[in-house]
Design a protein around this motif. Sequence first.
Motif, short mmCIF file in Angstrom:
data_model
loop_
_atom_site.label_atom_id
_atom_site.label_comp_id
_atom_site.label_asym_id
_atom_site.label_seq_id
_atom_site.Cartn_x
_atom_site.Cartn_y
_atom_site.Cartn_z
N PRO A 124 0.91 -1.18 -0.11
CA PRO A 124 -0.08 0.00 0.12
C PRO A 124 0.81 1.34 0.10
CG PRO A 124 -0.72 -1.28 1.57
CD PRO A 124 0.42 -2.02 1.11
N GLU A 125 2.10 1.13 0.45
CA GLU A 125 2.81 2.37 0.27
C GLU A 125 3.73 2.70 -1.05
OE1 GLU A 125 6.00 2.40 3.23
OE2 GLU A 125 4.41 2.30 4.93
N LEU A 126 3.30 1.66 -1.71
CA LEU A 126 4.07 1.94 -3.21
C LEU A 126 2.75 2.11 -4.08
CD1 LEU A 126 6.60 -0.95 -3.10
CD2 LEU A 126 6.88 1.40 -3.11
N PHE A 127 1.54 1.66 -4.05
CA PHE A 127 0.73 1.62 -5.00
C PHE A 127 -0.66 2.36 -4.90
CE2 PHE A 127 3.66 -1.87 -5.89
CZ PHE A 127 4.05 -1.55 -7.31
N ALA A 128 -1.41 2.99 -5.76
CA ALA A 128 -2.60 3.46 -5.48
C ALA A 128 -3.66 2.02 -5.29
CB ALA A 128 -3.14 4.12 -6.61
N ALA A 129 -4.56 2.44 -4.67
CA ALA A 129 -5.80 1.38 -4.28
C ALA A 129 -5.76 0.59 -5.01
CB ALA A 129 -6.91 2.23 -3.40
N GLU A 130 -6.12 1.04 -6.48
CA GLU A 130 -6.93 0.14 -7.39
C GLU A 130 -5.82 -0.63 -8.05
OE1 GLU A 130 -5.76 4.49 -9.08
OE2 GLU A 130 -6.80 3.49 -7.44
N GLU A 131 -4.61 -0.39 -7.77
CA GLU A 131 -3.10 -1.32 -8.38
C GLU A 131 -2.96 -2.45 -7.12
OE1 GLU A 131 -1.86 -1.39 -11.23
OE2 GLU A 131 -3.10 0.15 -12.00
N ARG A 132 -3.32 -2.30 -5.96
CA ARG A 132 -2.94 -3.11 -4.91
C ARG A 132 -3.22 -4.65 -5.00
NH1 ARG A 132 -4.60 1.28 -0.05
NH2 ARG A 132 -3.18 2.97 -0.81
N GLY A 133 -4.48 -4.97 -5.54
CA GLY A 133 -4.91 -6.38 -5.58
C GLY A 133 -4.09 -6.91 -6.57
N ARG A 134 -3.69 -6.45 -7.85
CA ARG A 134 -2.80 -7.04 -8.61
C ARG A 134 -1.55 -7.21 -7.91
NH1 ARG A 134 0.48 -5.10 -13.15
NH2 ARG A 134 -0.07 -2.78 -12.70
N HIS A 135 -1.02 -6.43 -7.36
CA HIS A 135 0.45 -6.70 -6.76
C HIS A 135 0.51 -7.51 -5.72
CE1 HIS A 135 1.10 -3.01 -9.35
NE2 HIS A 135 2.12 -3.34 -9.38
N GLN A 136 -0.75 -7.60 -4.91
CA GLN A 136 -0.79 -8.49 -3.94
C GLN A 136 -0.87 -9.88 -4.25
OE1 GLN A 136 -0.16 -7.83 -0.79
NE2 GLN A 136 -1.21 -6.05 -0.17
N ALA A 137 -1.38 -10.07 -5.48
CA ALA A 137 -1.71 -11.24 -6.14
C ALA A 137 -0.44 -11.76 -6.72
CB ALA A 137 -2.68 -11.18 -7.61
N LEU A 138 0.47 -11.10 -7.24
CA LEU A 138 1.94 -11.33 -7.69
C LEU A 138 2.74 -11.98 -6.53
CD1 LEU A 138 2.80 -8.35 -10.18
CD2 LEU A 138 2.15 -10.95 -10.81
N LEU A 139 2.47 -11.21 -5.35
CA LEU A 139 3.10 -11.60 -4.15
C LEU A 139 2.52 -13.19 -3.58
CD1 LEU A 139 3.49 -8.47 -2.16
CD2 LEU A 139 5.41 -9.55 -3.26
N GLY A 140 1.30 -13.01 -3.73
CA GLY A 140 0.80 -14.16 -3.52
C GLY A 140 1.14 -15.56 -4.19
N ALA A 141 1.30 -15.26 -5.56
CA ALA A 141 1.70 -16.23 -6.59
C ALA A 141 3.29 -16.80 -6.06
CB ALA A 141 1.62 -15.93 -7.98
#
Length: 462
Positions: A124-141
Amino acid sequence: MRNPSQPSARLPFAMLMLTLVLAALDQTILSTALPVMARELAGGWPLAWAFSAYLLAATVVILLYGRLADLLGRKPMLLLALGLFLLGSLACGASQDVRQLVLARALQGAGGGGLMTLSMLTVPELFAAEERGRHQALLGAAYGVSTMFGPLLGGALVQHLSWHWAFWLNIPLAALAWAVLALSLPSKPASPRQAPGARIDWPGAVLLAGALVSLLLATQHGKLNLPERVSLGLLLVLGAKFTLGFLWRQRRAAHPLLPLSLFARPAYAGASFIGLTTGVALYAAVVFLPQYLQAGLHLSPTASAWHLLPLMAGVTVAAVTSGKLLRAKRPAAALARMACVLMLLAFGLLVAVLRWVPDAALALSASLLPLGLGLGLLFPIVTVVAQRVSPAQHMGVATAAPIMLRSLGGAAGVALLAAWGHGLQAVFGCVAATVVLALLACSWLPDGGGRQAFGLGAPSST
């Protein structure tokens, strides 16, 4: 907050992915290297302790790192965790006997547990709210694939180099990540909404550590050759007492380590339970199926690890897809139900193959694809929902708790299923039953189409 299209945001995110990969790999990388290490290292302590020490230390510190991040900021805690992981890796690679290795693995785990939490918490400190789901998904993968890839990498390193490289490989990568994050990650103060005088509930932390250590030792009791007086019954009793003590303390502490009010929020309680279930399902497949392939079908450790490839592929593809669907405002509850159905399909297929064509290794491997798809869908959902329905001042600990439960669920679930001893079909049937419970818990997740429902609006402030 940085613009997600800027390279300055992508570089630290790449380092976050790297740190999470390293932490996840080291949970399982020794599973195929232990036989060689047993021949080369002097004894004193059971070598299985080296495997368990990392898991114990990493699980115990997860929640504490989340609370410290709330109070002191995320960047210093991330750098501290990465530094401990780096020092632990150095010590592991230089170990001359099992005792040194076990202690070094504990130090490494004390850093690795923080990396699993803080990498997701820093998004959340790097990306806007609408971008966080995609980047959390990459971390989950990255987490799911790395956990499964650990045994294969460990086996390859032992076969072609030496077991020391299972740890030395971390050193240049962790050092690079530390330097880049120190320079590029934005420094932000702790949450401004923290109550004046907020501090760490150290008595609560001690009680939680006692509960987790007792319960995790109980799950590993049959492998660790503990002293006779440290019986399974004693560990279970201690675990129950410490757990009750921790809950009692959290209800009465002025600044609890884990505010129990979080679980009064149905969406958070549901996400946490689903996180626990993903740990059980993931580790059941990663632990039991390779054992069956090796002992029952006489495949090599490397060959059995390759049979997990459909699981890895499913996790990777579905996690990225889940992030896109969350960004497109698809209901979290509907996505989670779909994921649970896929997981149930996978365990149903596994049971059917074991019953009708138990020698068909490729059929067992193919049955893992829907499991990977289900897990991949759920990984980002759990994190995004947990973060977005929690108060800003508790963001760290709210992110950490489901991760801790996932680790605990994986370790405890595998141990309980192994002790049950009614065959692999029954084991996978029991895991399917836990997935049914997770399917029911999906009704607590957001089921609307607005920004708040998908974790894309402003975080709660109450």
